[in-house]
Design a protein around this motif. Sequence first.
Motif, PDB file in Angstrom:
ATOM      1  N   MET A 146      33.566  76.544 107.368  1.00  0.00           N
ATOM      2  CA  MET A 146      32.292  76.055 107.539  1.00  0.00           C
ATOM      3  C   MET A 146      31.725  75.703 108.708  1.00  0.00           C
ATOM      4  O   MET A 146      30.527  76.102 109.305  1.00  0.00           O
ATOM      5  N   ASP A 147      32.528  75.042 109.538  1.00  0.00           N
ATOM      6  CA  ASP A 147      32.146  74.463 110.786  1.00  0.00           C
ATOM      7  C   ASP A 147      31.997  75.751 111.886  1.00  0.00           C
ATOM      8  O   ASP A 147      31.452  75.315 112.832  1.00  0.00           O
ATOM      9  N   HIS A 148      32.680  76.969 111.418  1.00  0.00           N
ATOM     10  CA  HIS A 148      32.429  78.167 112.205  1.00  0.00           C
ATOM     11  C   HIS A 148      31.161  79.097 111.772  1.00  0.00           C
ATOM     12  O   HIS A 148      30.783  80.068 112.199  1.00  0.00           O
ATOM     13  N   GLY A 149      30.316  78.298 110.664  1.00  0.00           N
ATOM     14  CA  GLY A 149      29.178  78.814 110.504  1.00  0.00           C
ATOM     15  C   GLY A 149      29.291  79.954 109.448  1.00  0.00           C
ATOM     16  O   GLY A 149      28.353  80.776 109.229  1.00  0.00           O
ATOM     17  N   LEU A 150      30.523  79.989 108.731  1.00  0.00           N
ATOM     18  CA  LEU A 150      30.727  81.074 107.677  1.00  0.00           C
ATOM     19  C   LEU A 150      30.518  80.340 106.480  1.00  0.00           C
ATOM     20  O   LEU A 150      30.495  78.992 106.121  1.00  0.00           O
ATOM     21  N   VAL A 151      30.014  81.137 105.501  1.00  0.00           N
ATOM     22  CA  VAL A 151      29.731  80.948 104.082  1.00  0.00           C
ATOM     23  C   VAL A 151      30.854  81.230 103.267  1.00  0.00           C
ATOM     24  O   VAL A 151      31.224  82.368 102.998  1.00  0.00           O
ATOM     25  N   ILE A 152      31.357  80.374 102.585  1.00  0.00           N
ATOM     26  CA  ILE A 152      32.589  80.659 101.383  1.00  0.00           C
ATOM     27  C   ILE A 152      31.652  81.278 100.213  1.00  0.00           C
ATOM     28  O   ILE A 152      30.957  80.789  99.459  1.00  0.00           O
ATOM     29  N   SER A 153      32.519  82.315  99.595  1.00  0.00           N
ATOM     30  CA  SER A 153      32.051  82.977  98.454  1.00  0.00           C
ATOM     31  C   SER A 153      32.219  82.095  97.389  1.00  0.00           C
ATOM     32  O   SER A 153      33.304  81.321  97.260  1.00  0.00           O
ATOM     33  N   GLU A 154      31.168  81.969  96.516  1.00  0.00           N
ATOM     34  CA  GLU A 154      31.289  81.288  95.191  1.00  0.00           C
ATOM     35  C   GLU A 154      31.437  82.222  94.103  1.00  0.00           C
ATOM     36  O   GLU A 154      31.334  82.032  92.975  1.00  0.00           O
ATOM     37  N   ASN A 155      31.923  83.624  94.315  1.00  0.00           N
ATOM     38  CA  ASN A 155      31.850  84.658  93.143  1.00  0.00           C
ATOM     39  C   ASN A 155      33.192  84.069  92.564  1.00  0.00           C
ATOM     40  O   ASN A 155      34.473  83.970  93.212  1.00  0.00           O
ATOM     41  N   PRO A 156      32.933  83.906  91.223  1.00  0.00           N
ATOM     42  CA  PRO A 156      34.051  83.397  90.423  1.00  0.00           C
ATOM     43  C   PRO A 156      35.366  84.390  90.194  1.00  0.00           C
ATOM     44  O   PRO A 156      36.391  84.255  89.753  1.00  0.00           O
ATOM     45  N   GLU A 157      35.101  85.504  90.474  1.00  0.00           N
ATOM     46  CA  GLU A 157      35.983  86.864  90.236  1.00  0.00           C
ATOM     47  C   GLU A 157      36.767  87.017  91.403  1.00  0.00           C
ATOM     48  O   GLU A 157      36.277  86.750  92.584  1.00  0.00           O
ATOM     49  N   THR A 158      38.130  87.114  91.088  1.00  0.00           N
ATOM     50  CA  THR A 158      39.081  87.438  92.524  1.00  0.00           C
ATOM     51  C   THR A 158      38.526  88.653  93.223  1.00  0.00           C
ATOM     52  O   THR A 158      38.046  89.520  92.219  1.00  0.00           O
ATOM     53  N   LYS A 159      39.014  88.904  94.439  1.00  0.00           N
ATOM     54  CA  LYS A 159      38.860  90.088  95.029  1.00  0.00           C
ATOM     55  C   LYS A 159      39.483  91.019  94.293  1.00  0.00           C
ATOM     56  O   LYS A 159      38.847  92.323  94.684  1.00  0.00           O
ATOM     57  N   THR A 160      40.718  90.942  94.027  1.00  0.00           N
ATOM     58  CA  THR A 160      41.428  91.867  93.340  1.00  0.00           C
ATOM     59  C   THR A 160      40.742  92.523  92.218  1.00  0.00           C
ATOM     60  O   THR A 160      40.644  93.706  91.918  1.00  0.00           O
ATOM     61  N   ARG A 161      40.274  91.601  91.326  1.00  0.00           N
ATOM     62  CA  ARG A 161      39.334  91.989  90.212  1.00  0.00           C
ATOM     63  C   ARG A 161      38.064  92.903  90.487  1.00  0.00           C
ATOM     64  O   ARG A 161      37.921  93.868  89.965  1.00  0.00           O
ATOM     65  N   ARG A 162      37.324  92.420  91.422  1.00  0.00           N
ATOM     66  CA  ARG A 162      36.335  92.959  91.912  1.00  0.00           C
ATOM     67  C   ARG A 162      36.429  94.391  92.524  1.00  0.00           C
ATOM     68  O   ARG A 162      35.747  95.421  92.089  1.00  0.00           O
ATOM     69  N   VAL A 163      37.677  94.738  93.097  1.00  0.00           N
ATOM     70  CA  VAL A 163      38.056  95.904  93.935  1.00  0.00           C
ATOM     71  C   VAL A 163      38.605  96.682  92.841  1.00  0.00           C
ATOM     72  O   VAL A 163      38.112  97.998  92.707  1.00  0.00           O
ATOM     73  N   ILE A 164      39.453  96.139  91.780  1.00  0.00           N
ATOM     74  CA  ILE A 164      39.805  97.331  90.763  1.00  0.00           C
ATOM     75  C   ILE A 164      38.657  97.908  89.792  1.00  0.00           C
ATOM     76  O   ILE A 164      38.631  98.801  89.243  1.00  0.00           O
ATOM     77  N   THR A 165      37.864  96.741  89.285  1.00  0.00           N
ATOM     78  CA  THR A 165      36.780  97.266  88.633  1.00  0.00           C
ATOM     79  C   THR A 165      35.782  98.212  89.327  1.00  0.00           C
ATOM     80  O   THR A 165      35.613  99.280  88.531  1.00  0.00           O
ATOM     81  N   THR A 166      35.822  98.118  90.596  1.00  0.00           N
ATOM     82  CA  THR A 166      34.937  99.040  91.307  1.00  0.00           C
ATOM     83  C   THR A 166      35.690 100.505  91.353  1.00  0.00           C
ATOM     84  O   THR A 166      35.079 101.585  91.019  1.00  0.00           O
ATOM     85  N   LEU A 167      36.935 100.412  91.649  1.00  0.00           N
ATOM     86  CA  LEU A 167      37.850 101.707  91.540  1.00  0.00           C
ATOM     87  C   LEU A 167      37.998 102.395  90.259  1.00  0.00           C
ATOM     88  O   LEU A 167      37.847 103.523  90.035  1.00  0.00           O
ATOM     89  N   VAL A 168      38.124 101.743  89.166  1.00  0.00           N
ATOM     90  CA  VAL A 168      38.032 102.334  87.760  1.00  0.00           C
ATOM     91  C   VAL A 168      36.756 102.908  87.639  1.00  0.00           C
ATOM     92  O   VAL A 168      36.571 103.938  87.018  1.00  0.00           O
ATOM     93  N   ALA A 169      35.730 102.286  87.932  1.00  0.00           N
ATOM     94  CA  ALA A 169      34.314 102.641  87.785  1.00  0.00           C
ATOM     95  C   ALA A 169      33.946 104.109  88.400  1.00  0.00           C
ATOM     96  O   ALA A 169      33.039 104.944  88.023  1.00  0.00           O
ATOM     97  N   ASN A 170      34.545 104.155  89.664  1.00  0.00           N
ATOM     98  CA  ASN A 170      34.614 105.361  90.345  1.00  0.00           C
ATOM     99  C   ASN A 170      35.559 106.404  90.116  1.00  0.00           C
ATOM    100  O   ASN A 170      35.525 107.633  90.721  1.00  0.00           O
ATOM    101  N   HIS A 171      36.424 106.053  89.075  1.00  0.00           N
ATOM    102  CA  HIS A 171      37.513 107.042  88.916  1.00  0.00           C
ATOM    103  C   HIS A 171      37.203 108.208  87.999  1.00  0.00           C
ATOM    104  O   HIS A 171      36.360 108.089  87.041  1.00  0.00           O
TER     105      HIS A 171
END
Length: 259
Positions: free
Chosen positions: A233-258
């Motif tokens: 945060m001191d470097h001006g970055l915003v931490i994601s508050e998305n409750p889903e893990t990045k793995t779940r978000r990626v796999i969900t996207t890949l399945v939808a595009n399969h």
Amino acid sequence: MEQHLQGKGSGMMSLPVEIKVNIDGNVGEALSLLGEPQGPVRKRLVWFAESRSGIADGHLLLDSRVMVRFRSGDTPDELTVKLRPCAKGQLVGRFSSPFDEESFEYKIEEDWSGNRQVVAASATSSHPQGVLLDSVAPGADAAAPLAARQLQFFRACVPAVHATGLVALGPIASTKFSDVPLDDLEVDLERWTVADLDFLELSIRVKLKDEEKADEFEARAKRKQRKLESAVMDHGLVISENPETKTRRVITTLVANHH
């Protein structure tokens, strides 16, 4: 449902802890704010395997908390079977504690991200560079290269899940910077890019020191987590508050595009 840790009475706190912070949004700008990391860089492609029948009927390995991940690039190929989150009682027999064998590593560690604290177990086989590419090709059986130990892990720890008829989804472009100085921490940065998703994950690992008590280790890991979050945060970055893990978000996207 996530298996959360039960605190210092659970006996879990002696496990190594990987502490993660995820950044969404403009990753290029985030890397610029971090000073354009230098040093060792690994570029790899990442695939996740799912059951063909599961994709069709909506019952994914991911819903059983199982991930099968392929990595191939400028380092030896890796095939990982991961159970996350998991209860300690699921890890039975040979898989109740970590071990190493030739070209194989079994790890148990805690995964911390914000208030989310879970236990993860992973069985990873390493392969010569490029060997796994045939297994992630269209039409290939992504279950074929699973090692005997990985199949044993399935049978012992997630007997309801069958590692058959798998198809690889991806690839995800991964760029990893190791041991990047961030204030007085050394942080690993990994960027994942696929479809319209672009993530940056910052992580550190904390291990138990000799003669350190479980509650002391837990307190030190929590201090490290606060320090990492503050530095981000001191470097001006915003931490994601998305409750889903990045793995779940990626796999969900890949399945939808399969197709």
